[in-house]
Design a protein around this motif. Sequence first.
Motif, mmCIF file in Angstrom:
data_model
loop_
_atom_site.group_PDB
_atom_site.id
_atom_site.type_symbol
_atom_site.label_atom_id
_atom_site.label_comp_id
_atom_site.label_asym_id
_atom_site.label_seq_id
_atom_site.Cartn_x
_atom_site.Cartn_y
_atom_site.Cartn_z
ATOM 1 N N UNK A 1 0.750 -1.211 0.022
ATOM 2 C CA UNK A 1 -0.176 -0.040 0.089
ATOM 3 C C UNK A 1 0.831 1.054 0.174
ATOM 4 N N UNK A 2 0.251 2.349 -0.123
ATOM 5 C CA UNK A 2 0.832 3.757 -0.198
ATOM 6 C C UNK A 2 0.599 4.348 0.948
ATOM 7 N N UNK A 3 1.605 4.947 1.917
ATOM 8 C CA UNK A 3 1.269 5.507 3.402
ATOM 9 C C UNK A 3 2.011 6.993 2.823
ATOM 10 N N UNK A 4 1.234 7.778 3.667
ATOM 11 C CA UNK A 4 1.997 9.198 3.762
ATOM 12 C C UNK A 4 2.768 9.293 5.220
ATOM 13 N N UNK A 5 4.073 9.496 4.895
ATOM 14 C CA UNK A 5 4.651 9.696 6.306
ATOM 15 C C UNK A 5 5.072 11.392 6.301
ATOM 16 N N UNK A 6 5.327 11.742 7.638
ATOM 17 C CA UNK A 6 5.656 13.415 8.052
ATOM 18 C C UNK A 6 6.951 13.262 8.048
ATOM 19 N N UNK A 7 7.793 13.940 7.268
ATOM 20 C CA UNK A 7 9.310 14.098 7.288
ATOM 21 C C UNK A 7 9.369 15.460 7.746
ATOM 22 N N UNK A 8 9.470 15.971 8.877
ATOM 23 C CA UNK A 8 9.425 17.460 9.362
ATOM 24 C C UNK A 8 8.168 17.979 8.965
ATOM 25 N N UNK A 9 8.107 19.108 8.157
ATOM 26 C CA UNK A 9 6.870 19.406 7.910
ATOM 27 C C UNK A 9 6.307 18.855 6.505
ATOM 28 N N UNK A 10 6.999 18.406 5.883
ATOM 29 C CA UNK A 10 6.773 17.736 4.657
ATOM 30 C C UNK A 10 5.835 16.327 4.701
ATOM 31 N N UNK A 11 4.955 16.243 4.009
ATOM 32 C CA UNK A 11 4.475 14.853 3.763
ATOM 33 C C UNK A 11 5.123 13.946 2.745
ATOM 34 N N UNK A 12 5.722 12.827 3.063
ATOM 35 C CA UNK A 12 6.269 12.085 1.943
ATOM 36 C C UNK A 12 5.514 10.723 1.677
ATOM 37 N N UNK A 13 5.211 10.473 0.408
ATOM 38 C CA UNK A 13 4.555 9.143 0.198
ATOM 39 C C UNK A 13 5.598 7.864 0.279
ATOM 40 N N UNK A 14 5.196 6.924 0.860
ATOM 41 C CA UNK A 14 6.314 5.617 1.040
ATOM 42 C C UNK A 14 5.393 4.468 0.795
ATOM 43 N N UNK A 15 6.136 3.375 0.239
ATOM 44 C CA UNK A 15 5.386 2.029 0.175
ATOM 45 C C UNK A 15 5.461 1.369 1.589
ATOM 46 N N UNK A 16 4.231 0.836 1.981
ATOM 47 C CA UNK A 16 4.168 0.382 3.507
ATOM 48 C C UNK A 16 5.050 -0.929 3.437
ATOM 49 N N UNK A 17 5.188 -1.875 2.567
ATOM 50 C CA UNK A 17 5.835 -3.131 2.532
ATOM 51 C C UNK A 17 5.562 -3.897 3.770
ATOM 52 N N UNK A 18 4.086 -3.698 4.439
ATOM 53 C CA UNK A 18 3.659 -4.615 5.337
ATOM 54 C C UNK A 18 3.608 -5.912 4.976
ATOM 55 N N UNK A 19 4.231 -6.817 6.028
ATOM 56 C CA UNK A 19 4.056 -8.254 6.041
ATOM 57 C C UNK A 19 5.010 -8.960 5.087
ATOM 58 N N UNK B 1 8.224 -9.574 -7.834
ATOM 59 C CA UNK B 1 7.617 -8.332 -8.420
ATOM 60 C C UNK B 1 6.706 -7.478 -7.162
ATOM 61 N N UNK B 2 7.171 -6.438 -7.042
ATOM 62 C CA UNK B 2 6.313 -5.514 -6.213
ATOM 63 C C UNK B 2 5.292 -4.597 -6.659
ATOM 64 N N UNK B 3 3.987 -4.656 -6.337
ATOM 65 C CA UNK B 3 3.086 -4.039 -7.143
ATOM 66 C C UNK B 3 2.399 -3.077 -5.954
ATOM 67 N N UNK B 4 1.846 -2.104 -6.579
ATOM 68 C CA UNK B 4 1.256 -0.980 -5.432
ATOM 69 C C UNK B 4 -0.252 -1.154 -5.526
ATOM 70 N N UNK B 5 -0.847 -0.783 -4.621
ATOM 71 C CA UNK B 5 -2.304 -1.022 -4.351
ATOM 72 C C UNK B 5 -2.839 0.369 -3.976
ATOM 73 N N UNK B 6 -2.048 1.341 -3.743
ATOM 74 C CA UNK B 6 -2.612 2.775 -3.461
ATOM 75 C C UNK B 6 -2.730 2.983 -1.912
ATOM 76 N N UNK B 7 -3.493 3.947 -1.660
ATOM 77 C CA UNK B 7 -4.175 4.049 -0.139
ATOM 78 C C UNK B 7 -4.989 2.975 0.465
#
Length: 504
Positions: free
Chosen positions: A23-41, A77-83
């Motif tokens: 999934x795609x997550x948004x992480x806070x880096x300082x004041x910025x929101x950065x999109x990142x892959x969750x890689x859960x499990x 193969x890694x694939x994205x599912x979005x939020x």
Amino acid sequence: MEIKLNLNSKEATSSELVVLGSFATTEKKGKKEVKAASLTNWPKEVKDYFSGLKSASSFNGDKGAQFFFDFEGTRYLAFGLGEKKALGNEDARKTFANVVKAIKDSHTSASFQLDTMMAKGGLENTASILTEALELTTYFFDKYLSNKKQAKLKKVNFDSKEKKTAAKKIQNAIDEAQKITESVNVARNFVNEPPNILNSESYAKEVLKDVKGIKGVKAKVLGKADLKKHKMGMFLSVNAGSAYEPQLVHLTYTPSKVTKNTKHIAFVGKGLTFDTGGYSLKPGGSMVNMKFDMAGSATVYGAFRAAALLGLPVKVSCFLGMTDNAVNSLATMPDSIVTAMNGKTVEILNTDAEGRLVMGDVLTYASNHKPDVIIDSATLTGACLVALGTEVCGLMGNDDKLKNSLKKAAGNVDEYIWELPIMQEWRDDMKSNIADLKNIGSNRFAGTPKAAAFLENFVGEGIAWAHLDIAGCGDSQAHLPYCPPKGASGVMVRTLVEFMRSQK
Ligand code: BES
Ligand code: MN
Ligand code: ZN
């Protein structure tokens, strides 16, 4: 291609490719929101390796993103599912379908790690949606290709060493999804078969062959002599110019337990193996692809087949009206007046409005078996494409409860259905001066519900009836990655199965 579904990373795989979702997550880096892959499990070593991989840094789990990589001799193969919270069933189905498309011709086996790609509804639902995507996306009609280059799905195997109830439930979800999607593919195969191979007689034979051995199913076929005995004057008039016998295939499925509360659902399907238009001949361009004019019958047959395989607790009857609409010196001429099985007389002003003639008599025959509901499915009108496009199934009928259940069922499985009204004025427009009815309206407007207004005359008193016009959606649904870009779509089989599941 062989596919394995794995419950989690602890389970060893021996596949050529391991598929992991993120999934795609948004992480806070300082004041910025950065999109990142969750890689859960993800397996820990793979996750660590991937996180450090420079070339993978642009992979942020966005829906549709795909990234291939190798780690310790295994291809991934890694694939994205979005939020995660934005992922609906249809999004998941489409994303999975696009993954299947990307790998099906380049790999002979793949293993999907289920707990990395969890859609709404948990593992069971995910396994079910993934199985649907696999079965529906790897379908290809290559029967007549010398060079069968497309990869067929050999099997979906569920690999779990954990023999817990959870695993059993997942296995069950996979089995059920497979029975349904296999039936969708059987329907697609019938529709794609050309008219020089699939005529009424061979079609009836193939259906009987396919249904043979399924528990609780009985089958019989009525031929020309039977139709004459039942005085099916409309059906016979369409068959008059044919080299083949008309066939009315009558299937019943009776569940193992029947009580007086067991619902009896009847399906009626238009099985025009080819529609030339008859003496009201179609122009050449419009005639091409009219092999698909039996898609209504293939759709209800697919749903019937799935119900029987699933052992659903409803009684189902299925009536398929098969013939072609051909021309010879015996073919019905415009201006003819025929008498339907229920005694009504019909003036045939256009022999290309043949589907309603066949369907009318089969609806009478079905009504005589006293079902609780009748649902018919037909590629009935070109006007349906004008009204609702090629994507949406037209819905008409005489019973709000039935229509609402069908709308709900379609929504549950993400298929498009939309109701059109049947106005009194349109019923009146289908009346003739010299017979009880005529088979076309007096102008080209409201062609789809006028055809329904005609059919309504042949539904028995007190029976709830719904009519599906699949003239648009029965054919290719290029916007759906799990439907072939050309040929039969198989759409509405899943809706009808879902409808039956809701009727207990
Ligand atoms: N099978 C056709 C309907 C059809 C047309 C389906 C195009 C898919 C694409 C049907 O038998 C037919 O010919 N209907 C006529 C009715 C008209 C004569 C009132 C039509 O739609 O033109
Ligand atoms: Mn026609
Ligand atoms: Zn037709």
